[in-house]
Each structure stands twice: as C-alpha cells, then as structure tokens.
Scaffold this active site. Sequence first.
Site, PDB file in Angstrom:
ATOM      1  N   ASP A  23       0.880  -1.166   0.000  1.00 40.08           N
ATOM      2  CA  ASP A  23       0.000   0.000   0.000  1.00 40.08           C
ATOM      3  C   ASP A  23       0.921   1.220   0.000  1.00 40.08           C
ATOM      4  O   ASP A  23       1.552   1.517   1.008  1.00 40.08           O
ATOM      5  CB  ASP A  23      -0.893  -0.036   1.252  1.00 40.08           C
ATOM      6  CG  ASP A  23      -1.699   1.258   1.449  1.00 40.08           C
ATOM      7  OD1 ASP A  23      -1.633   2.146   0.573  1.00 40.08           O
ATOM      8  OD2 ASP A  23      -2.386   1.364   2.486  1.00 40.08           O
ATOM      9  N   LYS A  85       2.908  11.267  -3.400  1.00 41.11           N
ATOM     10  CA  LYS A  85       1.864  10.584  -4.170  1.00 41.11           C
ATOM     11  C   LYS A  85       0.960  11.590  -4.893  1.00 41.11           C
ATOM     12  O   LYS A  85       0.422  11.306  -5.949  1.00 41.11           O
ATOM     13  CB  LYS A  85       1.040   9.710  -3.227  1.00 41.11           C
ATOM     14  CG  LYS A  85       0.032   8.788  -3.903  1.00 41.11           C
ATOM     15  CD  LYS A  85      -0.604   7.872  -2.876  1.00 41.11           C
ATOM     16  CE  LYS A  85      -1.683   7.001  -3.461  1.00 41.11           C
ATOM     17  NZ  LYS A  85      -2.249   6.082  -2.437  1.00 41.11           N
ATOM     18  N   GLU A 184      -7.246   0.521  -4.523  1.00 38.22           N
ATOM     19  CA  GLU A 184      -7.274   0.398  -3.062  1.00 38.22           C
ATOM     20  C   GLU A 184      -8.614  -0.158  -2.559  1.00 38.22           C
ATOM     21  O   GLU A 184      -8.617  -1.066  -1.727  1.00 38.22           O
ATOM     22  CB  GLU A 184      -6.955   1.751  -2.419  1.00 38.22           C
ATOM     23  CG  GLU A 184      -5.476   2.114  -2.578  1.00 38.22           C
ATOM     24  CD  GLU A 184      -5.167   3.594  -2.399  1.00 38.22           C
ATOM     25  OE1 GLU A 184      -6.053   4.343  -1.937  1.00 38.22           O
ATOM     26  OE2 GLU A 184      -4.035   4.005  -2.736  1.00 38.22           O
ATOM     27  N   ASP A 208     -12.913   5.415   2.717  1.00 36.59           N
ATOM     28  CA  ASP A 208     -11.489   5.498   3.065  1.00 36.59           C
ATOM     29  C   ASP A 208     -11.136   6.910   3.517  1.00 36.59           C
ATOM     30  O   ASP A 208     -11.045   7.830   2.704  1.00 36.59           O
ATOM     31  CB  ASP A 208     -10.647   5.087   1.836  1.00 36.59           C
ATOM     32  CG  ASP A 208      -9.140   5.091   2.123  1.00 36.59           C
ATOM     33  OD1 ASP A 208      -8.725   5.619   3.172  1.00 36.59           O
ATOM     34  OD2 ASP A 208      -8.388   4.571   1.282  1.00 36.59           O
TER      35      ASP A 208
HETATM   36  P1  ADP Z   1      -3.113   7.592   4.278  1.00 42.72           P
HETATM   37  O1  ADP Z   1      -4.026   6.609   3.630  1.00 42.72           O
HETATM   38  O2  ADP Z   1      -3.421   9.021   3.904  1.00 42.72           O
HETATM   39  O3  ADP Z   1      -1.673   7.254   4.059  1.00 42.72           O
HETATM   40  P2  ADP Z   1      -3.768   6.466   6.925  1.00 42.72           P
HETATM   41  O4  ADP Z   1      -4.828   5.593   6.487  1.00 42.72           O
HETATM   42  O5  ADP Z   1      -2.510   5.834   7.440  1.00 42.72           O
HETATM   43  O6  ADP Z   1      -3.384   7.601   5.871  1.00 42.72           O
HETATM   44  O7  ADP Z   1      -4.381   7.384   8.093  1.00 42.72           O
HETATM   45  C1  ADP Z   1      -3.642   8.305   8.846  1.00 42.72           C
HETATM   46  C2  ADP Z   1      -4.598   9.111   9.715  1.00 42.72           C
HETATM   47  O8  ADP Z   1      -5.268   8.252  10.651  1.00 42.72           O
HETATM   48  C3  ADP Z   1      -3.909  10.187  10.520  1.00 42.72           C
HETATM   49  O9  ADP Z   1      -4.647  11.404  10.433  1.00 42.72           O
HETATM   50  C4  ADP Z   1      -3.985   9.652  11.952  1.00 42.72           C
HETATM   51  O10 ADP Z   1      -4.026  10.687  12.913  1.00 42.72           O
HETATM   52  C5  ADP Z   1      -5.287   8.887  11.924  1.00 42.72           C
HETATM   53  N1  ADP Z   1      -5.388   7.878  13.001  1.00 42.72           N
HETATM   54  C6  ADP Z   1      -4.511   6.891  13.277  1.00 42.72           C
HETATM   55  N2  ADP Z   1      -4.906   6.196  14.346  1.00 42.72           N
HETATM   56  C7  ADP Z   1      -6.067   6.759  14.774  1.00 42.72           C
HETATM   57  C8  ADP Z   1      -6.968   6.496  15.864  1.00 42.72           C
HETATM   58  N3  ADP Z   1      -6.730   5.530  16.749  1.00 42.72           N
HETATM   59  N4  ADP Z   1      -8.062   7.279  15.985  1.00 42.72           N
HETATM   60  C9  ADP Z   1      -8.291   8.276  15.095  1.00 42.72           C
HETATM   61  N5  ADP Z   1      -7.482   8.585  14.071  1.00 42.72           N
HETATM   62  C10 ADP Z   1      -6.373   7.835  13.907  1.00 42.72           C
HETATM   63 MG    MG Z   2      -4.603   4.918   2.612  1.00 39.12          MG
END
Ligand code: ADP
Ligand code: MG
Length: 617
Positions: A23, A85, A184, A208
């Site tokens: 991913d 990205k 995705e 998502d």
């Molecule tokens: P991306 O797909 O953009 O790479 P992610 O799916 O990894 O991002 O998501 C990252 C986001 O998820 C961040 O804003 C982070 O603060 C939030 N996040 C991670 N864990 C938690 C949680 N336990 N509760 C709420 N938000 C969370």
């Molecule tokens: Mg993502």
Amino acid sequence: MAKISIDLNSGTVQKESAVIGIDLGTTNSLIATIDSDTHEPYCITKNKDSIVPSTINFNNQEIIVGKEASKKLISDPKNTLYSVKRLMGKSYQEIMNQGNPVNYQIIDNKDKLVQVKINNQFYTPIELSSFILKELKKIGTDQLKQDIQKVVITVPAYFDDSQRQATRDAGKLAGLDVLRIINEPTAASLAYGLGIDKNQSKIVAVYDLGGGTFDISILHIQQGIFEVLSTNGDTYLGGDDFDQAIVNHWKKLHSLSSLSDNDKQLLRITAERAKKELSAILSYMDSIDIHGQNITLTLNQEQLHEILHPIIERTIRICSNALKDADISSSEIQEVVLVGGSTRTPAVKNSVRHLFPDAKINDQINPDEVVALGAAIEADILAGNRTDLLLLDVTPLSLGIETVGGLMDVLIPRNNKIPTQLKKEYTTSVDGQVNLAINVYQGEREMVTDNRKIGEFILKGIPSMPAGIPKIELTFLLNADGILQVSAKELRSGVSQQVTLKPQYGITDQQIKDMLQESLNFAESDMDKRSLAEAITEAEQLIYATQKFIRDNSDLLTPKDVTKLEEIIQGLNQRIQSKDKNAISAQVEKLNNYSKPFAEKVMDQQISKALSGKKIE
Ligand code: ADP
Ligand code: MG
C-alpha cells in the site's frame, strides 16, 4: 506450503520469492505478505510497527525514509519531502491548477512529469516513490530473509493511466517486478473476503478516510469482477483536518495567539494524540508548556464529536454524491468497508452507520493495514496459490479510433473486463494510400472531437493498392493495469506497427465522470451528428467511386450519360455543403439509381469493395 520454482533452462532451483502486497499511501505506506503456514495475510513490521510514513529526508547524500524521516519534518523541513503521491503522473501545470499541494520546490519540466528540487538535486515523483518502495522492500527482505521481487501495488480508484504507469515505473525503479496495480477499494474488499465467492453478487461501499485524503468507492462485485460504479472524494480532507480543528478549539479556549512554529507543532502533535486516544477512551488530559507557561489541555469524546461534526458531514455529502453517480440508493449498499486510520474515530463510524443503515459494516481488520493485506491476497492469487479467485477489473471508458468523417469507432467498450484483446479490420479510403494515420480516442461520444485523444501513430509502407483493397487489422490489447497497446497490420503485405500508448497526463476521475455524463446529455444530438457524418461519408465515397467508374469505363458510357452523372454528382456536392442529411440521402439514392444499370454491367470488385467497409482516413 511455499512453492519452489525451477529454472528449466539451467535446471537450478530458483531463489524463493515472497508473495508481497504494497500500500503506497500519501501519508503512510505498508508492506504485507502471506503466512505460508496459516495462509493468512499479515503486515511485515519494523520495530513491531507496520506503518512506514511516506516521508523522505535527504541529508549529505543519504536518503532516509519512514519514521526517522518524519522526525526531520520538524528539525530539517527544508530537506524533507512528504505527500509525493499527490504529484505522481502529473505535469507542473496540473499541480499548479490544483493549487500546489506541497510546500517544497517543484520544477516545470515542460510538458513532461514534474520534478522536485531538493538539496540541489532534481527528482521525479517516480524516483521519490521508488525510495519509499525500496525502504519497504528492505524491511520485507530483512524480516522474511527472502528475496522480494514480485509485488502488487495499490492505487486509488480515481488514478488515471499516467498515474498508474508512474506507480508501476516507481516499482521497476525500486527493483521490483510489479505483477499488477490494483485499486485500493478492491484490495480492502478482498481483505474482507468480498468477491471470493464467485456466485455472490454484492454492492459494496468502501469508505477510506486517511490522513489527508478522503475517497468513497461504490463497487459491484460479482463473479470475481470488481466493477467501480462510481468513485468520489476530496483529496484535501482527512485526519489532518481533525487535528487542526482540535488545535483551533484549544487555541480559542485558552486564548492562544501568535504562536511560534514550535508551539504550533507541539499543539498539533498533542491534538493528534488526543484524537487517537479518544477513539478508545472517553476523556483526555495533558499539560504542555507554551509561551513558557504550563497549560492543561482537556477534551472528551462528546466535545470531539461536536468539533468534528462539520468535517465528517463533508464526507457524508460526498458519499451521497457517489451514490447518485452510481444510481444506487443507500439502502442498496449491502456491505461497507472502512479503510484509513481516521475511521477509528467513533463519530466517523456512527455517521457511516447512519448513512448505510442496512449495510454490514466491516471494521474488524486494522484500517491502516487492510489495503496492504488485500494487496498481498491479490499477489497470492497471481502467484497461482489460490485458484478459488480470479480478479478482474473493468475499463471505465470506451477505447476506439477515428474513422472517416471524424466518427468514433469503438474497439473496447466501456466496462469491458480487463485484461482484454480485441481486433477489428479496416481499409483505406483513397487509391494508392501508403500511410495510414491511426488516432486513438477514449470516451463515449459519437464524434471523436468530443472524446479524449490518447494517442496516434502512422502505419507506414502499405504497398500501393486501390482504395478498399488493403486489409488492415487493428488490435487493442488492454493489460490488467489499464494500459493500452495498439498494433496495426496490413494483412496482404504483412506491414505492421505497434505502440504502447504513452501515459496521458491528468485525466481525473471527475473528467471520466463528466465524459460519461456528457455522452448521456448529448446522446440525441450525437446520433444526429453521427448519421449526418455517415451520410456525408457515404456520399463522398459514392462520388469517388462514380468518378473512378466514369474514368475507367469511358467506352461503356455515352457523353450524355457522363454529363448526367456529373450533374447528379454536382448536386450531391452541393447537398454535402448544406449539411442536410435527408437531402444528401435523397441525392445519394438518385445517383445510385441512375448509375445502377451501368454498375451492374461492370460490377467491378474494386468498386464494390470501395463502397463497403469502414475506412480510416
Ligand atoms: P493515508 O491513507 O493518507 O496514508 P492512513 O490511512 O494511514 O493515511 O491514516 C492516517 C490518519 O489516521 C492520521 O490522520 C492519523 O491521525 C489517523 N489515526 C490513526 N490512528 C487513529 C486512531 N486511533 N483514531 C483516530 N485517528 C487515527
Ligand atoms: Mg490509505
């Protein structure tokens, strides 16, 4: 059980290569594999952590990726890159049109892909992404003690051809063999086992919400085919906005203004921590030093929900739009898949549940990992380890070529399964034509000018033959990533030519949608235009054939016959000018009727060929 492959040429046992899914995210990236004993997917970790921030730091020739690089966002922001990205497969102009999403220096590389200038070096987003992929590859190799080569990489459903191609190139640059690029939402659905049962037909919404982006995709899954009915989103909406909203709340509450950069950063980090903890507990308290003064920050779940409400509502409105585009009502959604770290926030889950009251909500799998896990399952399928599932995607827009009169002639219709290959035969419209220009278009409209040109090439060296005689076979091969290869072959002579269509810059999902919508709006006038174009083409071909007929058969015709034929031809030319379809057709009939008795006499094969079959100009 792991498979062992043997190289048949050398007779040696090849080094085992692991099954890998990646991913490649905007904020975070992950790498997953399949456990050879349990056959379950799992994410590979470094220091017990599966998340690798998609952050890159450059210092004195050394390139650091991940957690360590993220720390440098604060201590060395000038040499640290994030969100690459967002630049993939884009030109400078397109990025500027979006209001430049990054605060590092990007360079206009003329019509080509944008470049990033850092540490006095230039990098393309493809190279930058390859650094992230290399880091993931290293984590995988270290942990599995196995060679890593064949991978599946995921991309957002709205990624176009050039963005997919760029992702594939990044993989190649990182020394990976990219088996396939998949969507995705498709990967996330696979992780939940959706689509595994071939007899099942389901409508699924994949919600998502990541760090900086939000996507909703409505999928129709049947017989292993994942059809994207619609996708919508906001590329600037995510958990970062949650953090900012919390910061604003505290700033107001404690009358904090004119903060230093460090204070701002501290406040933001505390806000994110509070947000994350409040996904599991009811209230949060912390104290920090700001302006040399110690303040206590508190937040409870109820307050958080209130603060986040307007942001979450934006995602819900986007979901409604996606449903509208797919022509699906929310009650028809049978399953919802939650993806992205921000879906852990209870207020998000509640709003989603409220929007899809009849759907099963799939949230048991870690939402950060679910996409990578699904990618690993797909890699496993492609490695031939799972015969229970065949994954197919479909092409979102029809692909075809321009034929005489500017008409779109479709070879691969929209929603066709990919990979696919289609062939069609064409001929020439002019005597002695030795070169044939083939213009390839994408879209649903009848006239090519209303569609999107995705490439062109010239079939050269066709032996000189009368119009209509060459047999030109055109083959469209659309691979599993949605990349098109076009080949043309003149069958009588064997002359051939082929092209892989170069990535096109910047067709967005919105544009795809607009094109589909337009084709519906203009369906009627398009049909009119098409029948006029067809009538004109038919008339022009008839004029051409008749004039040739007069030249070739002067012995058969009296001067009076010739004069009469020329008169009708002149009348037909006038009607072509007037663009009156009915008048053209009437005159064509008149010419046909008048010349019929002569034509019958010398029914020349060439003329009959010239009068039939589609021709490329
Ligand atoms: P991306 O797909 O953009 O790479 P992610 O799916 O990894 O991002 O998501 C990252 C986001 O998820 C961040 O804003 C982070 O603060 C939030 N996040 C991670 N864990 C938690 C949680 N336990 N509760 C709420 N938000 C969370
Ligand atoms: Mg993502």
